[in-house]
Design a protein around this motif. Structure first.
Motif, PDB file in Angstrom:
ATOM      1  N   HIS A  93       0.865  -1.182   0.000  1.00  0.00           N
ATOM      2  CA  HIS A  93       0.000   0.000   0.000  1.00  0.00           C
ATOM      3  C   HIS A  93       0.906   1.238   0.000  1.00  0.00           C
ATOM      4  N   PRO A  94       0.480   2.322  -0.629  1.00  0.00           N
ATOM      5  CA  PRO A  94       1.337   3.515  -0.668  1.00  0.00           C
ATOM      6  C   PRO A  94       1.809   3.983   0.707  1.00  0.00           C
TER       7      PRO A  94
ATOM      8  N   SER B  41      -3.583   3.589  10.994  1.00  0.00           N
ATOM      9  CA  SER B  41      -4.064   4.898  11.429  1.00  0.00           C
ATOM     10  C   SER B  41      -3.823   5.944  10.346  1.00  0.00           C
ATOM     11  N   ALA B  42      -2.663   5.863   9.685  1.00  0.00           N
ATOM     12  CA  ALA B  42      -2.350   6.814   8.613  1.00  0.00           C
ATOM     13  C   ALA B  42      -3.317   6.651   7.448  1.00  0.00           C
ATOM     14  N   VAL B  43      -3.634   5.405   7.097  1.00  0.00           N
ATOM     15  CA  VAL B  43      -4.591   5.172   6.005  1.00  0.00           C
ATOM     16  C   VAL B  43      -5.951   5.781   6.373  1.00  0.00           C
ATOM     17  N   GLY B  44      -6.386   5.540   7.622  1.00  0.00           N
ATOM     18  CA  GLY B  44      -7.652   6.114   8.075  1.00  0.00           C
ATOM     19  C   GLY B  44      -7.602   7.630   8.120  1.00  0.00           C
ATOM     20  N   ALA B  45      -6.488   8.164   8.616  1.00  0.00           N
ATOM     21  CA  ALA B  45      -6.353   9.620   8.746  1.00  0.00           C
ATOM     22  C   ALA B  45      -6.360  10.292   7.371  1.00  0.00           C
ATOM     23  N   LEU B  46      -5.703   9.662   6.382  1.00  0.00           N
ATOM     24  CA  LEU B  46      -5.664  10.262   5.041  1.00  0.00           C
ATOM     25  C   LEU B  46      -7.047  10.218   4.395  1.00  0.00           C
ATOM     26  N   ASP B  47      -7.809   9.189   4.704  1.00  0.00           N
ATOM     27  CA  ASP B  47      -9.190   9.135   4.207  1.00  0.00           C
ATOM     28  C   ASP B  47     -10.014  10.258   4.843  1.00  0.00           C
ATOM     29  N   GLU B  48      -9.841  10.463   6.147  1.00  0.00           N
ATOM     30  CA  GLU B  48     -10.566  11.539   6.845  1.00  0.00           C
ATOM     31  C   GLU B  48     -10.156  12.897   6.261  1.00  0.00           C
ATOM     32  N   PHE B  49      -8.863  13.035   5.990  1.00  0.00           N
ATOM     33  CA  PHE B  49      -8.354  14.270   5.404  1.00  0.00           C
ATOM     34  C   PHE B  49      -8.974  14.507   4.025  1.00  0.00           C
TER      35      PHE B  49
ATOM     36  N   ASN C 167      10.115  10.728  11.144  1.00  0.00           N
ATOM     37  CA  ASN C 167      10.040   9.967   9.899  1.00  0.00           C
ATOM     38  C   ASN C 167       8.612   9.507   9.597  1.00  0.00           C
ATOM     39  N   ILE C 168       7.836   9.260  10.632  1.00  0.00           N
ATOM     40  CA  ILE C 168       6.444   8.858  10.404  1.00  0.00           C
ATOM     41  C   ILE C 168       5.677  10.006   9.750  1.00  0.00           C
ATOM     42  N   VAL C 169       5.886  11.215  10.255  1.00  0.00           N
ATOM     43  CA  VAL C 169       5.197  12.372   9.671  1.00  0.00           C
ATOM     44  C   VAL C 169       5.598  12.528   8.198  1.00  0.00           C
ATOM     45  N   THR C 170       6.879  12.387   7.918  1.00  0.00           N
ATOM     46  CA  THR C 170       7.347  12.487   6.540  1.00  0.00           C
ATOM     47  C   THR C 170       6.708  11.408   5.662  1.00  0.00           C
ATOM     48  N   ALA C 171       6.639  10.201   6.199  1.00  0.00           N
ATOM     49  CA  ALA C 171       6.062   9.086   5.431  1.00  0.00           C
ATOM     50  C   ALA C 171       4.591   9.326   5.119  1.00  0.00           C
ATOM     51  N   VAL C 172       3.853   9.815   6.101  1.00  0.00           N
ATOM     52  CA  VAL C 172       2.416  10.039   5.884  1.00  0.00           C
ATOM     53  C   VAL C 172       2.212  11.113   4.825  1.00  0.00           C
ATOM     54  N   ARG C 173       3.043  12.161   4.884  1.00  0.00           N
ATOM     55  CA  ARG C 173       2.905  13.227   3.884  1.00  0.00           C
ATOM     56  C   ARG C 173       3.309  12.722   2.499  1.00  0.00           C
ATOM     57  N   GLN C 174       4.351  11.892   2.440  1.00  0.00           N
ATOM     58  CA  GLN C 174       4.747  11.330   1.143  1.00  0.00           C
ATOM     59  C   GLN C 174       3.624  10.462   0.569  1.00  0.00           C
ATOM     60  N   ALA C 175       3.027   9.640   1.423  1.00  0.00           N
ATOM     61  CA  ALA C 175       1.945   8.769   0.944  1.00  0.00           C
ATOM     62  C   ALA C 175       0.783   9.596   0.414  1.00  0.00           C
ATOM     63  N   ALA C 176       0.505  10.708   1.064  1.00  0.00           N
ATOM     64  CA  ALA C 176      -0.624  11.547   0.643  1.00  0.00           C
ATOM     65  C   ALA C 176      -0.367  12.137  -0.739  1.00  0.00           C
ATOM     66  N   GLY C 177       0.896  12.452  -1.015  1.00  0.00           N
ATOM     67  CA  GLY C 177       1.201  13.058  -2.300  1.00  0.00           C
ATOM     68  C   GLY C 177       1.558  12.046  -3.370  1.00  0.00           C
ATOM     69  N   ALA C 178       1.904  10.844  -2.950  1.00  0.00           N
ATOM     70  CA  ALA C 178       2.437   9.876  -3.894  1.00  0.00           C
ATOM     71  C   ALA C 178       1.377   9.335  -4.830  1.00  0.00           C
ATOM     72  N   SER C 179       0.210   9.086  -4.277  1.00  0.00           N
ATOM     73  CA  SER C 179      -0.794   8.407  -5.085  1.00  0.00           C
ATOM     74  C   SER C 179      -2.170   8.645  -4.499  1.00  0.00           C
TER      75      SER C 179
ATOM     76  N   ALA D  57      -3.620   6.192  -1.994  1.00  0.00           N
ATOM     77  CA  ALA D  57      -3.308   6.202  -0.571  1.00  0.00           C
ATOM     78  C   ALA D  57      -4.481   6.686   0.243  1.00  0.00           C
ATOM     79  N   ARG D  58      -5.339   7.450  -0.399  1.00  0.00           N
ATOM     80  CA  ARG D  58      -6.452   8.022   0.343  1.00  0.00           C
ATOM     81  C   ARG D  58      -7.723   7.184   0.194  1.00  0.00           C
ATOM     82  N   ALA D  59      -7.684   6.191  -0.667  1.00  0.00           N
ATOM     83  CA  ALA D  59      -8.896   5.406  -0.911  1.00  0.00           C
ATOM     84  C   ALA D  59      -8.936   4.223   0.038  1.00  0.00           C
ATOM     85  N   VAL D  60      -9.942   4.183   0.858  1.00  0.00           N
ATOM     86  CA  VAL D  60     -10.053   3.084   1.810  1.00  0.00           C
ATOM     87  C   VAL D  60     -10.972   2.003   1.268  1.00  0.00           C
ATOM     88  N   THR D  61     -12.003   2.412   0.571  1.00  0.00           N
ATOM     89  CA  THR D  61     -13.027   1.429   0.203  1.00  0.00           C
ATOM     90  C   THR D  61     -13.320   1.403  -1.290  1.00  0.00           C
TER      91      THR D  61
END
Lengths: 209, 337
Positions: free
Chosen positions: A105-106, A129-137, A175-187, A190-194
């Motif tokens: 997953h991204p 949590s990051a996957v859920g948070a990016l969906d909420e975002f 590094n977690i914060v950086t990773a979450v931001r990268q995932a949000a911009g990468a694809s 990353a934001r699609a849960v369902t």
């Protein structure tokens, strides 16, 4: 007292008989052998047990398994394409076949790229949590640090606030914060849960009570 | 954990019948507090009645009340309510209070009906090896003379100095919300400011609800003043911690004069504390630092800090005074006309 329940875990329907006192976390780990959600504090304070239930991030240690009869649960292990029965569950990246990265997953990919894993115990909870948070975002949900009524920007303060329910004793938040931001911009995936088209293959597993 | 039976009732009336008919029965909402208490041994019910699917949970279907009010189903999650566009526009203090509480995961689980009924996080209440009048009436209070950093400075008694932990409830108290309750005898409505009890001689009773009564919805009456409102929370870390003190406030200022105000405090009493004396002091006063301090003094004249092993909690009084002033200053600055 015993109850029969059916829960779809990472795309696979699982039937089991549980004592009413069993938490979803213990049912996953001890009864179904799904060990990616971790038991940290077991009191809802650390986030290591985070899973998606009904596409929302929740704490499996504070969830009674009996209350999840019929629920759709996704763990960190189920986020990768091809994780279960050769077909990705909801939440999987879903764009193209599993490739050189094993169909990560991204968010998982970003955690590897950014060295956000550290000892790894809290990592599955952080990833879910990051996957859920990016969906909420992506839904435009505000956080406590969102300024004004407009659409929030996913800056470091937003990520830190939205991930604050997941504690890492290695102190690897940078590094977690950086990773979450990268995932949000990468694809966008990353934001699609369902949104994965086509359901996963159904496998019915009987687990003795 | 003691064994318990589990029921999934078909509707709210069936849920009420099941709990009302059994003194050992409890409702299960989001479970974020109850399941923890089951593990800690704070409660040991013989029947748990799950409310998922029983109470209105769709935030999109919030009923509009006359003039811009909202009826919120008790099954709506904290996170959905905080994100709702109408709540953010008409009642920003409520959205901010919800978002300042707990974590993303917990807000997804927690419900509007369950949130006001969560119990104190007093460490002695949660530790079954220590005496606690709230957990075991008559056993004594371990907090008095103990670790009191997180305890009450307003409305406490010699039997209990615990505080109510909810942020949402502080905003609801400031907004004159009303709680819709279904019980064995039918429906009734309770003003939010009258829902929680002060400890007095019976700290084991948190609220005025009877056993078997179920919160089905919370009504937010229309309140134009709430469009200029805010929640400010002070805690020991930046996020995911209970309040040391908090302030919910709404302000209406015209030509530098305060026309009307709503103020409630959190983290300082057994109930969300509606600060009527502060509101009274603010009405008609100039929107100035002096007025904000005077309003805080009017409300806090009766405050009584607790002594304790950790130096006590007298710090909460000046902290609350400054937090109120900062909140009102922010609102007056934003909205001066």
């Amino acid at each position: 007292m015993q109850r029969d329940i059916t829960v779809r875990v990472d795309g696979v329907a699982r039937r089991l008989t549980v004592d009413t006192r069993t938490t979803l976390l213990d049912a996953l780990r001890e009864r179904l052998g799904v060990t990616s959600p971790k038991k940290g504090c077991d009191h809802g304070q650390c986030g290591a047990c985070t899973v998606l239930s009904g596409a929302r991030r929740v704490l499996s240690c504070l969830t009674l398994a009996v209350s999840q009869d019929g629920a759709e649960v996704v763990t960190a292990a189920g986020l990768a394409a091809g994780a279960a029965a050769g077909d990705g569950p909801p939440g999987a990246a879903g764009d193209g076949p599993p490739g050189a990265d094993g169909g990560l997953h991204p968010v998982q990919r970003a955690f590897v790229d950014c060295d956000a894993l550290q000892c790894g115990f809290c990592t599955p909870g952080q990833v879910v949590s990051a996957v859920g948070a990016l969906d909420e975002f992506a839904r435009g949900w505000p956080s406590a640090v969102t300024e004004g009524p407009g659409t929030p920007r996913l800056d470091r303060a937003e990520v830190a606030e939205r991930m604050s329910g997941n504690l890492c004793r290695c102190g690897a938040y940078a590094n977690i914060v950086t990773a979450v931001r990268q995932a949000a911009g990468a694809s966008p995936a990353a934001r699609a849960v369902t949104s994965r088209p086509g359901g996963p293959r159904e496998t019915d597993t009987e687990v003795a009570g | 954990m003691k064994p318990f039976d589990y029921l999934s009732p078909v509707d709210a009336a069936a849920a009420v019948r099941s709990v009302a008919g059994n003194p050992g029965a409890v409702f299960l909402g989001g479970g974020t507090n109850l399941v923890d208490h089951l593990k800690l041994g704070v409660v040991a019910p013989e029947l748990v009645v799950g409310l998922a699917g029983v109470l209105p949970a769709e935030v999109e279907e919030l009923d509009e009340l006359d003039g811009g009010g909202l009826r919120i189903g008790a099954g709506v999650s904290n996170s959905e309510l905080a994100a709702d566009r109408r709540v953010r526009e008409r009642f920003p203090v409520l959205s901010q209070a919800l978002l300042s509480g707990a974590s993303g995961q917990l807000r997804n689980m927690a419900t509007v009906g369950g949130n006001p009924l969560q119990r104190t996080r007093c460490a002695y209440f949660q530790d079954v090896t220590t005496p606690c009048n709230k957990r075991e009436p008559g056993s004594g209070c371990s907090a008095i003379g103990g670790w009191t950093r997180h305890h009450a400075v307003l409305g406490a008694s010699e039997h209990c100095i615990a505080v109510h932990p909810s942020d949402m409830a502080v905003a609801m108290a400031a907004l004159d919300a009303r709680v819709r309750v279904l019980g064995p005898a039918g429906e009734r409505t309770v003003p939010f400011v009258g829902l929680h009890r002060l400890p007095g001689g019976a700290p084991e009773r948190d609220t005025v609800l009877e056993h078997g009564e179920l919160i089905t919805a919370i009504d937010l009456p229309a309140a134009p003043i709430a469009r200029r409102s805010a929640y400010r929370k002070v805690r020991d870390r930046a996020s995911y911690a209970f309040a040391l003190v908090s302030v919910a406030a709404a302000l209406d200022v015209e030509d530098g004069v305060i026309v009307d105000a709503r103020v409630a405090f959190g983290g300082v009493a057994h109930a969300p504390w509606r600060a009527y004396r502060a509101e009274e002091a603010l009405r008609g006063a100039p929107a100035s630092e002096r007025s904000y301090r005077d309003a805080a003094d009017a409300e806090l004249a009766g405050a009584r800090p607790a002594e304790g092993l950790d130096g006590g909690n007298a710090f909460k009084i000046p902290l609350l005074r400054r937090t109120l002033a900062a909140t009102l200053r922010g609102l007056a600055g934003e909205g001066s006309r």
